[in-house]
Motif scaffolding. Structure first.
Motif, PDB file in Angstrom:
ATOM      1  N   PHE A 157       0.841  -1.200   0.000  1.00 49.01           N
ATOM      2  CA  PHE A 157       0.000   0.000   0.000  1.00 49.01           C
ATOM      3  C   PHE A 157       0.874   1.247   0.000  1.00 49.01           C
ATOM      4  N   PRO A 159       0.235   5.818   0.364  1.00 47.03           N
ATOM      5  CA  PRO A 159      -0.776   6.858   0.572  1.00 47.03           C
ATOM      6  C   PRO A 159      -1.390   7.266  -0.763  1.00 47.03           C
ATOM      7  N   SER A 160      -2.656   7.656  -0.737  1.00 40.15           N
ATOM      8  CA  SER A 160      -3.340   8.025  -1.974  1.00 40.15           C
ATOM      9  C   SER A 160      -2.754   9.313  -2.552  1.00 40.15           C
ATOM     10  N   LEU A 161      -2.899   9.479  -3.870  1.00 39.41           N
ATOM     11  CA  LEU A 161      -2.421  10.675  -4.563  1.00 39.41           C
ATOM     12  C   LEU A 161      -3.359  11.842  -4.289  1.00 39.41           C
ATOM     13  N   ASN A 168       0.110  15.491  -9.216  1.00 43.20           N
ATOM     14  CA  ASN A 168      -0.334  14.605  -8.147  1.00 43.20           C
ATOM     15  C   ASN A 168       0.846  14.196  -7.263  1.00 43.20           C
ATOM     16  N   ARG A 170       1.962  12.235  -3.294  1.00 41.58           N
ATOM     17  CA  ARG A 170       1.522  11.398  -2.180  1.00 41.58           C
ATOM     18  C   ARG A 170       1.838  12.131  -0.879  1.00 41.58           C
ATOM     19  N   GLN A 240      -8.484   0.053   3.046  1.00 46.50           N
ATOM     20  CA  GLN A 240      -8.631   1.156   2.083  1.00 46.50           C
ATOM     21  C   GLN A 240      -9.800   2.065   2.469  1.00 46.50           C
ATOM     22  N   THR A 244      -6.267   6.342   4.150  1.00 44.42           N
ATOM     23  CA  THR A 244      -5.999   6.887   2.818  1.00 44.42           C
ATOM     24  C   THR A 244      -4.977   6.041   2.052  1.00 44.42           C
ATOM     25  N   VAL A 246      -3.845   3.151  -0.539  1.00 45.12           N
ATOM     26  CA  VAL A 246      -4.392   2.573  -1.768  1.00 45.12           C
ATOM     27  C   VAL A 246      -3.444   1.470  -2.268  1.00 45.12           C
TER      28      VAL A 246
END
Length: 246
Positions: A157, A159-161, A168, A170, A240, A244, A246
């Motif tokens: 995993f 962190p989300s963008l 973009n 992270r 998820q 945050t 992903v």
């Protein structure tokens, strides 16, 4: 180091017979070349597996005392006194591992950074924080290579963008680590006592999880492993939905 060896032997009883420690002469020679005492945890590591890390060793890395001694005996440009060269990535000429021990004469343990020790070290651009301590690095290696290797399903995993003015990126929100911890405890995981808050390890019997957060750079990655495919999918979904990642 006894704690680490006991943990690994729990999964691989023959491990103690594979690992080979450095001699007192070799360790003394390294301290003489450095002109400073080694951090006690690193010295314990050398005495336990300084010649061979056995099956814990990754194929593309070398932490053996022979390589370390050769570097300090032959290199014309050494890193500043605060850094101690401890190993290298064999496939990447610039992938060198160092302990950042500061200016204190004696240390128990030190953060692990990655850099080319022959760079001039005039700024921080050549230094990448990796682990909060050598102990964190070794336990994470053991957890990933020995414990998680027993579980069939694995997933990493990040962190989300998040959108920014330059594209973009992270971003590790301050609340993310707490959200991960709360979610895993609710899912029945227990946090193991071996590592610092920068590298928490979680165990549940049928599943395992770790968070790897660099000591200064702010980056974060994580990995889940589970035995059952359906439960693995459920855990991924809950993690998820609750964080945050992903």
């Amino acid at each position: 180091m006894k704690e680490l060896l006991k943990y690994i032997n729990g999964f691989e009883p023959a491990f103690s017979g594979q690992a080979q420690g450095a001699s007192a002469v070799e360790v003394s020679r390294l301290e003489s070349l450095l002109k400073r005492p080694l951090p006690s945890h690193y010295k314990d590591f050398l005495f336990s597996m300084g010649r061979s890390m056995g099956s814990l060793r990754e194929e593309d890395t070398d932490f053996a005392i022979g390589r370390i001694l050769k570097f300090y005996e032959t290199s014309k440009r050494r890193p500043p006194r605060r850094y101690i060269f401890i190993g290298a990535q064999l496939v990447d000429t610039y992938g060198r591992f160092l302990l950042d021990c500061g200016e204190a004469t004696e240390q128990v343990d030190c953060p692990v950074v990655q850099a080319d020790p022959e760079e001039p070290f005039k700024n921080e651009d050549h230094i990448v924080p990796l682990y909060g301590s050598l102990k964190d690095m070794l336990f994470l290696m053991a957890f990933s290579r020995k414990r998680m290797a027993l579980l069939e399903h694995r997933r990493r995993f990040l962190p989300s963008l998040v959108s920014s003015g330059t594209g973009n990126v992270r971003i590790v929100a301050p609340s993310l680590v707490g959200a991960i911890d709360e979610t895993l405890l609710q899912l029945g995981f227990q946090k193991l006592p071996y590592t610092s808050p920068l590298t928490p390890l979680y165990e549940r019997g049928d599943a395992a999880f770790y968070v790897d957060r660099s000591s200064q750079g702010g980056g974060l990655s994580a990995e889940l492993a589970a035995r059952d495919e359906r439960e693995f999918g459920r855990l991924v979904e809950v993690i998820q939905d609750s964080t945050t990642l992903v």
